[in-house]
Structure formats: structure tokens, C-alpha cells
Design a protein around this motif. Structure first.
Motif, mmCIF file in Angstrom:
data_model
loop_
_atom_site.group_PDB
_atom_site.id
_atom_site.type_symbol
_atom_site.label_atom_id
_atom_site.label_comp_id
_atom_site.label_asym_id
_atom_site.label_seq_id
_atom_site.Cartn_x
_atom_site.Cartn_y
_atom_site.Cartn_z
ATOM 1 N N GLU A 165 24.772 49.503 127.891
ATOM 2 C CA GLU A 165 24.065 48.976 126.726
ATOM 3 C C GLU A 165 23.579 47.552 126.965
ATOM 4 O OE1 GLU A 165 22.950 50.364 123.898
ATOM 5 O OE2 GLU A 165 23.489 52.180 124.992
ATOM 6 N N THR A 166 24.391 46.771 127.701
ATOM 7 C CA THR A 166 23.959 45.408 128.033
ATOM 8 C C THR A 166 22.765 45.447 128.967
ATOM 9 O OG1 THR A 166 26.236 44.613 127.796
ATOM 10 C CG2 THR A 166 24.715 43.188 128.974
ATOM 11 N N VAL A 167 22.780 46.379 129.915
ATOM 12 C CA VAL A 167 21.633 46.552 130.815
ATOM 13 C C VAL A 167 20.388 46.930 130.017
ATOM 14 C CG1 VAL A 167 20.691 47.842 132.760
ATOM 15 C CG2 VAL A 167 23.115 47.218 132.738
ATOM 16 N N ARG A 168 20.560 47.831 129.047
ATOM 17 C CA ARG A 168 19.438 48.239 128.207
ATOM 18 C C ARG A 168 18.822 47.041 127.492
ATOM 19 N NH1 ARG A 168 18.726 53.271 126.256
ATOM 20 N NH2 ARG A 168 20.959 53.732 126.441
ATOM 21 N N ASP A 169 19.714 46.146 126.990
ATOM 22 C CA ASP A 169 19.238 44.958 126.295
ATOM 23 C C ASP A 169 18.482 44.034 127.249
ATOM 24 O OD1 ASP A 169 19.327 43.188 123.840
ATOM 25 O OD2 ASP A 169 20.287 41.867 125.299
ATOM 26 N N VAL A 170 19.010 43.904 128.500
ATOM 27 C CA VAL A 170 18.320 43.076 129.496
ATOM 28 C C VAL A 170 16.926 43.632 129.769
ATOM 29 C CG1 VAL A 170 18.322 42.335 131.912
ATOM 30 C CG2 VAL A 170 20.443 42.253 130.573
ATOM 31 N N LYS A 171 16.832 44.955 129.915
ATOM 32 C CA LYS A 171 15.528 45.591 130.171
ATOM 33 C C LYS A 171 14.539 45.311 129.041
ATOM 34 C CE LYS A 171 15.986 49.430 133.381
ATOM 35 N NZ LYS A 171 15.684 50.866 133.590
ATOM 36 N N LYS A 172 15.006 45.429 127.810
ATOM 37 C CA LYS A 172 14.130 45.175 126.664
ATOM 38 C C LYS A 172 13.643 43.737 126.651
ATOM 39 C CE LYS A 172 16.056 48.660 123.518
ATOM 40 N NZ LYS A 172 16.812 48.879 122.248
ATOM 41 N N ARG A 173 14.542 42.815 126.967
ATOM 42 C CA ARG A 173 14.163 41.400 126.972
ATOM 43 C C ARG A 173 13.141 41.114 128.072
ATOM 44 N NH1 ARG A 173 17.291 37.995 123.982
ATOM 45 N NH2 ARG A 173 19.020 39.004 122.878
ATOM 46 N N LEU A 174 13.352 41.713 129.244
ATOM 47 C CA LEU A 174 12.401 41.506 130.338
ATOM 48 C C LEU A 174 11.037 42.086 129.996
ATOM 49 C CD1 LEU A 174 14.665 42.266 133.440
ATOM 50 C CD2 LEU A 174 13.904 40.032 132.615
ATOM 51 N N SER A 175 11.031 43.238 129.305
ATOM 52 C CA SER A 175 9.749 43.848 128.934
ATOM 53 C C SER A 175 8.978 42.987 127.945
ATOM 54 C CB SER A 175 9.986 45.240 128.334
ATOM 55 O OG SER A 175 10.654 45.140 127.084
ATOM 56 N N ARG A 176 9.727 42.127 127.200
ATOM 57 C CA ARG A 176 9.077 41.219 126.244
ATOM 58 C C ARG A 176 8.907 39.825 126.827
ATOM 59 N NH1 ARG A 176 13.017 43.697 122.614
ATOM 60 N NH2 ARG A 176 14.283 41.803 122.777
ATOM 61 N N SER A 177 9.193 39.721 128.145
ATOM 62 C CA SER A 177 9.086 38.432 128.860
ATOM 63 C C SER A 177 10.014 37.384 128.267
ATOM 64 C CB SER A 177 7.635 37.919 128.837
ATOM 65 O OG SER A 177 6.778 38.842 129.460
ATOM 66 N N GLU A 178 11.191 37.835 127.847
ATOM 67 C CA GLU A 178 12.193 36.930 127.288
ATOM 68 C C GLU A 178 13.300 36.676 128.311
ATOM 69 O OE1 GLU A 178 13.717 38.673 123.763
ATOM 70 O OE2 GLU A 178 11.803 38.644 122.685
ATOM 71 N N ASP A 179 14.082 35.636 128.063
ATOM 72 C CA ASP A 179 15.251 35.347 128.887
ATOM 73 C C ASP A 179 16.270 36.469 128.711
ATOM 74 O OD1 ASP A 179 17.791 34.270 129.837
ATOM 75 O OD2 ASP A 179 16.838 32.306 129.783
ATOM 76 N N PRO A 180 16.849 36.972 129.796
ATOM 77 C CA PRO A 180 17.847 38.043 129.672
ATOM 78 C C PRO A 180 19.132 37.593 128.982
ATOM 79 C CG PRO A 180 17.768 37.251 131.921
ATOM 80 C CD PRO A 180 16.600 36.627 131.206
ATOM 81 N N LEU A 181 19.328 36.278 128.836
ATOM 82 C CA LEU A 181 20.529 35.769 128.167
ATOM 83 C C LEU A 181 20.210 35.464 126.711
ATOM 84 C CD1 LEU A 181 21.923 33.259 130.816
ATOM 85 C CD2 LEU A 181 22.572 35.631 130.452
ATOM 86 N N PRO A 182 20.875 36.135 125.768
ATOM 87 C CA PRO A 182 20.644 35.834 124.353
ATOM 88 C C PRO A 182 21.280 34.515 123.970
ATOM 89 C CG PRO A 182 22.410 37.418 124.560
ATOM 90 C CD PRO A 182 21.876 37.192 125.960
ATOM 91 N N ASP A 183 20.758 33.893 122.926
ATOM 92 C CA ASP A 183 21.367 32.665 122.407
ATOM 93 C C ASP A 183 22.644 33.042 121.675
ATOM 94 O OD1 ASP A 183 19.320 31.081 123.351
ATOM 95 O OD2 ASP A 183 18.127 31.333 121.523
ATOM 96 N N ARG A 184 23.751 32.477 122.100
ATOM 97 C CA ARG A 184 25.043 32.784 121.475
ATOM 98 C C ARG A 184 25.721 31.481 121.034
ATOM 99 N NH1 ARG A 184 27.061 37.969 122.917
ATOM 100 N NH2 ARG A 184 25.755 39.018 124.450
ATOM 101 N N SER A 185 26.381 31.566 119.939
ATOM 102 C CA SER A 185 27.177 30.406 119.533
ATOM 103 C C SER A 185 28.369 30.300 120.457
ATOM 104 C CB SER A 185 27.665 30.574 118.085
ATOM 105 O OG SER A 185 28.428 31.754 117.976
ATOM 106 N N LYS A 186 28.825 29.108 120.692
ATOM 107 C CA LYS A 186 29.962 28.912 121.595
ATOM 108 C C LYS A 186 31.191 29.578 121.027
ATOM 109 C CE LYS A 186 28.357 24.587 123.568
ATOM 110 N NZ LYS A 186 28.671 23.164 123.780
ATOM 111 N N ARG A 187 31.895 30.279 121.920
ATOM 112 C CA ARG A 187 33.120 30.954 121.491
ATOM 113 C C ARG A 187 34.251 29.947 121.321
ATOM 114 N NH1 ARG A 187 33.448 36.275 125.404
ATOM 115 N NH2 ARG A 187 31.573 37.297 124.659
ATOM 116 N N GLY A 188 35.086 30.227 120.306
ATOM 117 C CA GLY A 188 36.260 29.386 120.123
ATOM 118 C C GLY A 188 37.281 29.679 121.197
#
Length: 305
Positions: free
Chosen positions: A192-215
Motif C-alpha cells: 500500500e505504501t508502494v501504491r501511494d509512492v506510485k500515485k505521488r510520482l504520477s502527480r509529480s509529487e514528492d514520494p514523502l508525505p508531510d507528516r507531523s513529528k512523532r512523539g
């Protein structure tokens, strides 16, 4: 789980040689259940003992029943392995049969297992402690994150998918025909993470999503970060200087009792009947004063060395 427990090897052991500390039961053993075992006069199964420390892992009620019956020896199956795995076995055994652990016991056990086995998945810890994976996930939020986790299927997966996503990006860019599972296995992330990376690349986006820092399990105190009480306690449990002498084990038991989460203290407070609240509050304050005196004594001893 590392360690060895032979289900067929049973030995007769002197009861006086056994240690009874470190039970996953916060309130100790149920005397009514012990009396039921005594009255049954049935042949009880062997208890399980951690050979390196002679600590009883499973069978405290059976042990107490044997004492009440005047026995000097008891049948034992030995577990040989690390102490942190011995605790896991104790929890798993007390959930599988006999008098079940309370919800508070199981949550507290999950806190320890999350700390001692941070690489285990939420589902794996849930299967050991008898609570839901969602509850384990909530408990994990207060502890240090592991970089990898082992699932129920035995496979190791990364919890920090940053590098995995970058690697997946490279693999997909080089060979777009690779399947999700092929990329997932190579990058150490889920399909599923790979699927998300593929979708982001197809939209010319960074493969890393913006995440809030974990506690983390660190809390800020007096301007600096210090480990959580659970983490400190686990470090102390691993100290041979404390584990292998009676005074040290007594101290660890006391610390274990007092290292509860805020919600657990709240539940304890709600369980006290109105006519006993003043008495319990008095004892709690007296205990708090003694702990403060003990802390001051430790600090004085440190300065004198």
C-alpha cells in the motif's frame, strides 16, 4: 520468542528456592482462587520457573496452594532465556489459562512488552497481552519508536518508511513494470505504501508525505529531555546489580507498582469507596513523603562518593 521451555521436562524443586517477584498481577494473587485450588485436592500442573533467576513465571496460585497444603517441593518446568522474554511468557501463560489477568494488568504488561520488544508489531504484542492492537498502538505513543517491527507472520518491516519510500521511487523509476509486491519486498515497505509512492510520482509529487513529528517517550523537565518512567524502570530491570539480590528485587517490585499511567491512577481513585477515601489519601501522602526521603537519601549518597 527466544529461550527454551521443554513441555515434557519436569523437575521437583524446593519451594524455598523460588522467587515470587515480578508478577504481571498488579494487585497480587487472588486468595479465594488459592483456597479453591486447595479445596479441590486435584493434581495441579507444574508451574513454570525462569531458571537463571528462579522466578515463578506461571503458577503463583498453585505455588501458594502447595504452601498451604504443607508441601516442601513442587513440580517445575524451567524456562531458559532472557528475562524480558521470561516476562512475555509469564503474561502469555496467565492469559491462556487459570485466573485471567485484569485489563489493568494486561495494559501494564503491554507497556513493558512495548518497551522490551519495540520491534514487535502492535498485533503481535496484542496477541501476547490479550488486548486489542488499537490499545497497544495507543500505549506505543508514549514509548520510543523502533526502526523495525516483527509481524505475526515473522516478517520484519520498517517503521521509518522514509528510506523505503526513496528506494521505492528509484525502483519504480528504473522499472515501472515491477509489481507492488516486488517493490515492497525490495524496499522493505508495504504494498500500500508502494501504491501511494506510485500515485505521488504520477502527480509529480514528492514520494514523502508531510507528516507531523512523532512523539517520543522523552518528557521535558527542567529544560532538558529525560526518559519516561517506564523506560527508566526497564533499564533498572536489566541491571544485574539489582536483579540478583533480594533488596534490589524488592526495590524493583515497589517501583513497578508505582509506575502506572495517569488513567490507571484515575481508575484506582474511582474504585476507592467514599468512606475510605480520606484514609487512602492519608496513606498515599505518607508513602509520597517516604519516597521523597528515599530520593534525598540516594542523592546524598551520590554526593558522598
Amino acid at each position: 520468542m527466544p529461550g527454551h521451555l521443554d513441555p515434557h521436562a519436569v523437575e521437583e524443586v524446593q519451594i524455598s528456592s523460588l522467587s515470587t517477584g515480578g508478577s504481571p498481577r498488579l494487585d497480587g494473587e487472588n486468595l479465594a482462587h488459592v483456597e479453591t485450588l486447595v479445596a479441590s485436592q486435584a493434581q495441579l500442573p507444574p508451574i513454570i520457573v525462569h531458571r537463571p533467576t528462579m522466578r515463578v513465571l506461571d503458577g503463583m496460585h498453585r505455588l501458594l496452594a502447595a504452601k498451604l497444603q504443607g508441601h516442601q517441593k513442587i513440580a517445575v518446568r524451567f524456562f531458559d532465556g532472557p528475562e524480558e522474554d521470561a516476562f512475555v511468557l509469564a503474561v502469555r501463560s496467565n492469559i491462556a489459562h487459570g485466573l485471567p489477568l485484569s485489563l489493568a494488568d494486561r495494559k501494564h504488561a503491554a507497556e513493558r512488552v512495548v518497551t522490551s520488544h519495540p520491534q514487535w508489531s502492535d498485533r503481535m504484542i496484542a496477541s501476547v497481552t490479550g488486548i486489542s492492537a488499537r490499545t497497544v498502538a495507543e500505549i506505543r505513543k508514549t514509548t520510543a519508536p523502533a526502526t523495525t517491527r516483527i509481524g505475526l507472520d515473522g516478517r520484519v518491516r520498517s517503521t521509518d518508511v522514509t528510506e523505503g519510500r526513496r528506494l521505492a521511487q528509484e525502483l519504480i523509476t528504473k522499472d515501472p513494470a515491477l509489481s507492488l509486491r516486488q517493490v515492497a519486498r525490495a524496499a522493505g515497505i508495504s504494498p500500500e505504501t508502494v501504491r501511494d509512492v506510485k500515485k505521488r510520482l504520477s502527480r509529480s509529487e514528492d514520494p514523502l508525505p508531510d507528516r507531523s513529528k512523532r512523539g517520543t517517550q522523552l518528557t521535558r523537565r527542567t529544560g532538558k529531555l529525560v526518559p519516561s518512567p517506564t523506560t527508566v524502570l526497564e533499564r533498572l530491570r536489566a541491571d544485574p546489580a539489582l536483579r540478583f539480590n533480594q533488596n534490589g528485587r524488592d526495590l524493583l517490585r515497589l517501583l513497578n507498582v508505582h509506575t502506572l499511567r495517569t488513567e490507571d491512577w484515575q481508575k484506582l481513585a474511582e474504585s476507592v469507596p467514599s468512606h475510605s477515601r480520606e484514609s487512602v489519601a492519608h496513606l498515599a501522602r505518607d508513602t509520597a513523603r517516604k519516597w521523597l526521603e528515599f530520593a534525598a537519601l540516594l542523592e546524598r549518597n551520590k554526593l558522598q562518593r
